[in-house]
Design a protein around this motif. Structure first.
Motif, PDB file in Angstrom:
ATOM      1  N   GLY A  76       0.716  -2.319   9.261  1.00  0.00           N
ATOM      2  CA  GLY A  76      -0.728  -2.262   9.103  1.00  0.00           C
ATOM      3  C   GLY A  76      -1.159  -1.107   8.219  1.00  0.00           C
ATOM      4  O   GLY A  76      -2.051  -1.243   7.382  1.00  0.00           O
ATOM      5  N   GLY A  80      -2.939  -1.492   4.754  1.00  0.00           N
ATOM      6  CA  GLY A  80      -4.223  -0.824   4.624  1.00  0.00           C
ATOM      7  C   GLY A  80      -4.307   0.024   3.373  1.00  0.00           C
ATOM      8  O   GLY A  80      -5.335   0.049   2.694  1.00  0.00           O
ATOM      9  N   GLU A  84      -7.171  -0.837   0.935  1.00  0.00           N
ATOM     10  CA  GLU A  84      -8.319   0.053   1.092  1.00  0.00           C
ATOM     11  C   GLU A  84      -8.072   1.472   0.594  1.00  0.00           C
ATOM     12  O   GLU A  84      -8.946   2.330   0.729  1.00  0.00           O
ATOM     13  N   GLY A  88      -7.187   3.377   4.370  1.00  0.00           N
ATOM     14  CA  GLY A  88      -6.478   2.262   4.984  1.00  0.00           C
ATOM     15  C   GLY A  88      -5.235   2.699   5.734  1.00  0.00           C
ATOM     16  O   GLY A  88      -4.797   2.032   6.675  1.00  0.00           O
ATOM     17  N   THR A  91      -6.663   3.437   9.164  1.00  0.00           N
ATOM     18  CA  THR A  91      -7.269   2.328   9.910  1.00  0.00           C
ATOM     19  C   THR A  91      -6.392   1.084   9.986  1.00  0.00           C
ATOM     20  O   THR A  91      -6.552   0.275  10.899  1.00  0.00           O
ATOM     21  N   GLY A  92      -5.459   0.920   9.059  1.00  0.00           N
ATOM     22  CA  GLY A  92      -4.656  -0.302   9.002  1.00  0.00           C
ATOM     23  C   GLY A  92      -3.808  -0.542  10.230  1.00  0.00           C
ATOM     24  O   GLY A  92      -3.742  -1.657  10.749  1.00  0.00           O
ATOM     25  N   ILE A  94      -4.314   0.594  13.260  1.00  0.00           N
ATOM     26  CA  ILE A  94      -5.185   0.298  14.403  1.00  0.00           C
ATOM     27  C   ILE A  94      -5.638  -1.159  14.363  1.00  0.00           C
ATOM     28  O   ILE A  94      -5.616  -1.856  15.382  1.00  0.00           O
ATOM     29  N   LYS A  95      -6.036  -1.615  13.185  1.00  0.00           N
ATOM     30  CA  LYS A  95      -6.479  -3.009  13.049  1.00  0.00           C
ATOM     31  C   LYS A  95      -5.345  -3.983  13.385  1.00  0.00           C
ATOM     32  O   LYS A  95      -5.567  -5.003  14.025  1.00  0.00           O
ATOM     33  N   GLU A  96      -4.147  -3.646  12.944  1.00  0.00           N
ATOM     34  CA  GLU A  96      -2.993  -4.543  13.133  1.00  0.00           C
ATOM     35  C   GLU A  96      -2.594  -4.663  14.599  1.00  0.00           C
ATOM     36  O   GLU A  96      -2.116  -5.704  15.039  1.00  0.00           O
ATOM     37  N   THR A  97      -2.771  -3.603  15.372  1.00  0.00           N
ATOM     38  CA  THR A  97      -2.301  -3.596  16.755  1.00  0.00           C
ATOM     39  C   THR A  97      -3.414  -3.726  17.785  1.00  0.00           C
ATOM     40  O   THR A  97      -3.140  -3.705  18.991  1.00  0.00           O
ATOM     41  N   ALA A  98      -4.650  -3.873  17.341  1.00  0.00           N
ATOM     42  CA  ALA A  98      -5.794  -3.880  18.266  1.00  0.00           C
ATOM     43  C   ALA A  98      -5.695  -4.985  19.319  1.00  0.00           C
ATOM     44  O   ALA A  98      -5.979  -4.748  20.503  1.00  0.00           O
TER      45      ALA A  98
END
Length: 121
Positions: A76, A80, A84, A88, A91-92, A94-98
């Motif tokens: 992620g 990211g 981004e 990224g 944040t990448g 976090i987004k991938e594992t949320a």
């Protein structure tokens, strides 16, 4: 899904669990330290391109255990950065594992509601 794929998933996941059990049995590492080692190893192996072939071969046998969490965090972050930029990288992962984190919290809460834990003696 074919039997050969099921066997691959079982062997890869089982091998990861075997490594964890050997660390518990033959070292003085605490389970928390083993958890950190596994997650970090998944991230580091992903950064060097070594975990992706294992995921391709073992599928969920490689992505469900703890190194798979590190793999998803690193993957992620890498994606990211590519989409981004520097932000990224933060944040990448976090987004991938949320979704996995949210599911762990939700099901942990449900189990806590229905179980009757007792203190160790």
């Amino acid at each position: 899904m074919e039997w050969s794929e099921i066997i691959k998933v079982f062997v890869v996941g089982g091998a990861i669990c075997l490594i964890g059990q050997l660390l518990i049995d033959f070292t003085k590492l605490t389970p928390a330290r083993i958890l950190v080692i596994f997650v970090t190893a998944g991230a580091v192996l992903t950064a060097f391109g070594l975990y992706e072939p294992l995921v391709t071969f073992g599928k969920s046998g490689a992505t469900v255990p703890l190194p798979g969490f590190g793999y998803n965090l690193a993957k992620g972050a890498i994606n990211g950065v590519q989409t981004e930029g520097l932000m990224g990288a933060l944040t990448g992962g976090i987004k991938e594992t949320a979704a996995g984190v949210a599911a762990a919290i939700f099901f942990g809460y449900i189990i806590a509601l229905v179980s009757n834990p007792k203190p160790k003696r």
